[in-house]
Design a protein around this motif. Structure first.
Motif, short mmCIF file in Angstrom:
data_model
loop_
_atom_site.label_atom_id
_atom_site.label_comp_id
_atom_site.label_asym_id
_atom_site.label_seq_id
_atom_site.Cartn_x
_atom_site.Cartn_y
_atom_site.Cartn_z
N TYR A 50 40.83 0.77 -75.38
CA TYR A 50 40.96 -0.54 -74.67
C TYR A 50 40.14 -1.49 -75.25
CZ TYR A 50 43.63 -2.98 -71.08
OH TYR A 50 44.54 -3.89 -70.57
N GLY A 51 40.59 -2.40 -75.88
CA GLY A 51 39.71 -3.37 -76.70
C GLY A 51 39.11 -4.76 -75.80
N PHE A 52 37.86 -4.96 -76.32
CA PHE A 52 37.30 -6.41 -75.74
C PHE A 52 37.37 -7.06 -76.98
CE2 PHE A 52 33.38 -8.90 -75.53
CZ PHE A 52 33.75 -9.61 -74.39
N ILE A 53 37.97 -8.15 -76.98
CA ILE A 53 37.90 -8.83 -78.24
C ILE A 53 36.80 -10.02 -78.32
CG2 ILE A 53 39.37 -10.66 -79.41
CD1 ILE A 53 41.59 -10.26 -77.60
N VAL A 54 35.83 -9.56 -79.30
CA VAL A 54 34.73 -10.33 -79.78
C VAL A 54 35.10 -11.54 -80.59
CG1 VAL A 54 32.24 -10.17 -80.63
CG2 VAL A 54 33.36 -8.08 -79.52
N LYS A 55 36.11 -11.45 -81.58
CA LYS A 55 36.27 -12.64 -82.29
C LYS A 55 37.93 -12.15 -82.80
CE LYS A 55 35.15 -14.82 -86.62
NZ LYS A 55 34.39 -14.74 -87.72
N GLY A 56 38.51 -13.38 -82.67
CA GLY A 56 39.99 -13.42 -83.35
C GLY A 56 40.95 -13.62 -81.92
N SER A 57 42.19 -13.58 -82.36
CA SER A 57 43.18 -13.47 -81.39
C SER A 57 44.43 -12.39 -81.68
CB SER A 57 44.16 -14.87 -81.36
OG SER A 57 44.70 -15.02 -82.53
N MET A 58 44.89 -12.08 -80.37
CA MET A 58 45.87 -10.81 -80.40
C MET A 58 47.11 -11.31 -79.47
SD MET A 58 43.26 -7.83 -80.22
CE MET A 58 44.31 -6.57 -80.80
N ARG A 59 48.31 -10.31 -79.83
CA ARG A 59 49.06 -10.62 -78.84
C ARG A 59 49.68 -9.12 -78.58
NH1 ARG A 59 54.66 -11.72 -82.39
NH2 ARG A 59 54.11 -10.33 -84.16
N ARG A 73 51.63 -10.74 -73.14
CA ARG A 73 50.02 -10.99 -73.29
C ARG A 73 49.62 -11.59 -74.42
NH1 ARG A 73 46.25 -6.58 -71.83
NH2 ARG A 73 47.96 -5.80 -70.58
N LEU A 74 48.84 -12.55 -74.50
CA LEU A 74 47.97 -13.02 -75.50
C LEU A 74 46.36 -12.77 -75.09
CD1 LEU A 74 49.97 -16.44 -75.83
CD2 LEU A 74 50.02 -14.53 -77.44
N GLY A 75 45.64 -12.71 -76.19
CA GLY A 75 44.18 -12.75 -76.10
C GLY A 75 43.28 -13.24 -77.01
N LEU A 76 42.35 -13.85 -76.63
CA LEU A 76 41.36 -14.53 -77.38
C LEU A 76 40.18 -14.06 -77.19
CD1 LEU A 76 42.37 -18.10 -76.49
CD2 LEU A 76 42.76 -16.97 -78.74
N GLU A 77 38.82 -14.57 -77.60
CA GLU A 77 37.37 -14.01 -77.56
C GLU A 77 37.15 -13.83 -75.90
OE1 GLU A 77 37.53 -15.98 -81.38
OE2 GLU A 77 38.32 -16.78 -79.48
N GLU A 78 36.53 -12.83 -75.73
CA GLU A 78 36.12 -12.34 -74.45
C GLU A 78 37.41 -12.07 -73.29
OE1 GLU A 78 33.34 -15.31 -72.45
OE2 GLU A 78 31.79 -14.43 -73.94
N TRP A 79 38.56 -11.74 -73.93
CA TRP A 79 39.61 -11.06 -73.41
C TRP A 79 39.70 -9.51 -73.80
CZ3 TRP A 79 44.19 -14.59 -72.12
CH2 TRP A 79 43.59 -16.01 -71.89
N TRP A 80 40.44 -9.02 -72.71
CA TRP A 80 40.70 -7.45 -72.98
C TRP A 80 42.34 -7.34 -73.54
CZ3 TRP A 80 37.04 -3.69 -72.30
CH2 TRP A 80 35.84 -4.09 -71.86
N GLU A 125 31.33 -3.91 -61.29
CA GLU A 125 31.61 -4.96 -60.68
C GLU A 125 32.44 -6.08 -61.59
OE1 GLU A 125 29.31 -8.98 -58.93
OE2 GLU A 125 28.00 -7.48 -59.68
N MET A 126 32.19 -5.97 -62.76
CA MET A 126 33.21 -6.77 -63.80
C MET A 126 34.36 -5.99 -63.86
SD MET A 126 34.27 -6.23 -67.24
CE MET A 126 33.53 -4.77 -67.91
N GLU A 127 34.66 -5.06 -63.91
CA GLU A 127 36.07 -4.56 -63.82
C GLU A 127 36.96 -4.61 -62.62
OE1 GLU A 127 37.94 -1.73 -65.41
OE2 GLU A 127 36.84 -1.41 -67.13
N MET A 128 36.23 -4.74 -61.26
CA MET A 128 36.70 -5.17 -60.28
C MET A 128 37.24 -6.60 -60.14
SD MET A 128 35.54 -4.33 -56.34
CE MET A 128 33.91 -5.04 -56.48
N LYS A 129 36.17 -7.42 -60.89
CA LYS A 129 36.82 -8.99 -60.75
C LYS A 129 37.82 -9.12 -61.67
CE LYS A 129 32.31 -10.65 -59.18
NZ LYS A 129 30.86 -11.52 -59.61
N LEU A 130 37.80 -8.47 -62.75
CA LEU A 130 39.00 -8.66 -63.94
C LEU A 130 40.38 -8.00 -63.03
CD1 LEU A 130 37.31 -7.45 -67.15
CD2 LEU A 130 37.78 -9.58 -66.25
#
Length: 194
Positions: A50-59, A73-80, A125-130
């Motif tokens: 499972y990836g945390f996006i530090v830089k870039g964009s994904m789909r 789903r689309l993803g940008l920085e700070e998205w999973w 806590e982060m996982e629960m909030k996500l």
């Protein structure tokens, strides 16, 4: 890369990270770079990371029997990014995930994720909030798809994620909204006139 993740955790958790916590995160997350159009996951494979996006964009998308792509789903920085069902159940994925821009990620395996949840309160806590935020976002998107016309869906998306208009091509946004790119072009033109 890790400092970006530590800063991210601070946003989602009131609990501080100790030096030991940071060391455990570094042990369980591995840096990964993807070139533009490079796959992170292909349909039929099991999602092992499972990836945390530090830089870039994904789909993340599926392809139907006619060869039409459906972006889920689309993803940008700070998205999973990853296929949670495949990741947790170890079942073949129905989705492709690729980089729309060159990407830098921090990836974690299922066992590493479980270790972090068990041992680092800030991570838990982060996982629960996500999970809570993801459920709310899915419900909003589903309601919008079921009740909103193309213009309303586009407006809602741009209000929530204005960066999408800059970072993703129109045909990707159209697929994400469940409309064709000609309809999206008309919607964008009419929004510019009002």
């Amino acid at each position: 890369m890790y400092n970006a993740f530590f800063d991210y955790l601070k946003k989602y958790s009131s609990k501080p990270l100790s030096g030991e916590d940071k060391a455990m995160i570094r042990r369980n997350f591995t840096p990964l770079r993807l070139k533009r159009k490079e796959y992170f996951l292909q349909a039929g494979d099991i999602c092992m990371d499972y990836g945390f996006i530090v830089k870039g964009s994904m789909r993340m998308y599926s392809v139907d029997d006619k060869g039409v792509e459906h972006v889920v789903r689309l993803g940008l920085e700070e998205w999973w990014m990853g296929d949670r069902e495949s990741f947790f159940n170890r079942t073949p994925s129905r989705y492709h995930i690729d980089a729309l821009e060159p990407c830098e990620l921090l990836i974690v395996k299922r066992e590493g994720d479980a270790e972090l949840i068990s041992n680092i309160p800030a991570y838990t806590e982060m996982e629960m909030k996500l999970y809570q935020a993801a459920e709310m976002a899915i419900n909003r998107r589903l309601t919008s798809a079921l009740t909103g016309n193309a213009g309303k869906r586009y407006t809602d998306l741009m209000e929530r994620y204005p960066a999408f208009a800059v970072r993703f091509p129109q045909h990707i946004i159209a697929s994400y909204l469940g409309i064709n790119k000609d309809t999206l072009s008309r919607v964008i033109r009419s929004n510019k006139l009002t």
